[in-house]
Design a protein around this motif. Structure first.
Motif, mmCIF file in Angstrom:
data_model
loop_
_atom_site.group_PDB
_atom_site.id
_atom_site.type_symbol
_atom_site.label_atom_id
_atom_site.label_comp_id
_atom_site.label_asym_id
_atom_site.label_seq_id
_atom_site.Cartn_x
_atom_site.Cartn_y
_atom_site.Cartn_z
ATOM 1 N N ALA A 152 4.057 -6.500 1.105
ATOM 2 C CA ALA A 152 3.201 -6.417 -0.086
ATOM 3 C C ALA A 152 3.884 -7.046 -1.293
ATOM 4 O O ALA A 152 3.232 -7.733 -2.112
ATOM 5 N N SER A 189 2.597 -10.271 -3.378
ATOM 6 C CA SER A 189 2.367 -10.214 -4.828
ATOM 7 C C SER A 189 2.965 -11.429 -5.523
ATOM 8 O O SER A 189 2.436 -11.906 -6.531
ATOM 9 N N ALA A 194 3.825 -1.873 -3.404
ATOM 10 C CA ALA A 194 5.165 -1.946 -2.829
ATOM 11 C C ALA A 194 6.122 -0.988 -3.535
ATOM 12 O O ALA A 194 6.873 -0.249 -2.886
ATOM 13 N N PHE A 224 -0.436 -5.705 -5.360
ATOM 14 C CA PHE A 224 0.481 -5.660 -4.224
ATOM 15 C C PHE A 224 1.870 -5.171 -4.656
ATOM 16 O O PHE A 224 2.527 -4.414 -3.945
ATOM 17 N N SER A 251 5.983 -2.462 2.547
ATOM 18 C CA SER A 251 6.292 -2.624 1.128
ATOM 19 C C SER A 251 6.882 -4.004 0.863
ATOM 20 O O SER A 251 6.553 -4.659 -0.149
#
Length: 214
Positions: free
Chosen positions: A30, A34, A46, A42, A27
């Motif tokens: 991600a 992002s 997350a 993303f 997470s």
């Protein structure tokens, strides 16, 4: 005696630490991606996975300790371990059903023997012949006991089904106590954390809880 729910909590916690850390790390990665590539997907991933991890941890604590609390309340109301009480009750029923089962078998064998046996009973066999001016005898022929035998066959069939049902219930309770609490429930909570196995984990949790409480 070790509390099975505390054991289950420890097992679930041990199994869940690694996937929780993995999902938190994924997470975080991600979320960073992002921000780097400016891709909202993303960030959504997350946020969703962090929510799922947090929900799984809360679920683990609530299920284990909530089930333990219900188990303790039930034990207090029943005056002991409800599993032990149920198993002892079924054991007594199995013993009584087995006694009735063997009695029905003995009765059926006796009926078969009586329906095929003839008997001659004479007075001279009971009193010395010298003391009797005459002798007479009564001959008992084989009798038709098919009606009574058929009734016992029906009772025998009912007792067979009842005896088998009690044995299956007793075995099922032993399986629930030995497998559902220490194994299936922790594994279900573990699988609930990972995205590919989330549905399978929820299914195992539902099965374990339903069988434990029912």
């Amino acid at each position: 005696m070790v509390d099975p729910f505390i054991t289950a909590f420890g097992t679930a916690l041990e199994l869940s630490i690694v996937p929780i850390m993995i999902m938190v790390a994924l997470s975080a990665i991600a979320y960073m991606l992002s921000k780097l590539v400016k891709h909202p997907g993303f960030e959504v991933f997350a946020r969703m996975e962090l929510y799922q991890v947090l929900f799984s941890v809360i679920l683990l604590v609530v299920i284990i300790f909530g089930t333990q609390a219900l188990f303790e309340i039930t034990s207090a109301l029943a005056g002991g371990d409800p599993f032990e009480i149920a198993i002892d009750y079924l054991h007594n029923l199995v013993r009584r059903a087995f006694d009735a089962y063997t009695f029905a078998i003995g009765g059926r064998v006796g009926i078969e023997a009586a329906s095929k046996t003839s008997l001659k009973l004479s007075l001279s066999s009971l009193i010395p012949i010298e003391a009797l001016p005459v002798d007479f005898a009564v001959l008992f022929y084989p009798c038709d006991l098919s009606t009574l035998g058929g009734a016992l066959d029906k009772i025998f069939a009912i007792l067979s089904l009842f005896f088998g049902s009690l044995v299956v219930q007793q075995f099922g309770l032993e399986i629930i106590r030995a497998v559902m609490i220490p194994l299936v429930l922790p594994v279900g909570l573990f699988l609930r954390i990972l995205p590919p196995t989330r549905s399978s984990g929820a299914f195992l949790i539902a099965v374990a809880l339903s069988l434990i409480h029912i």
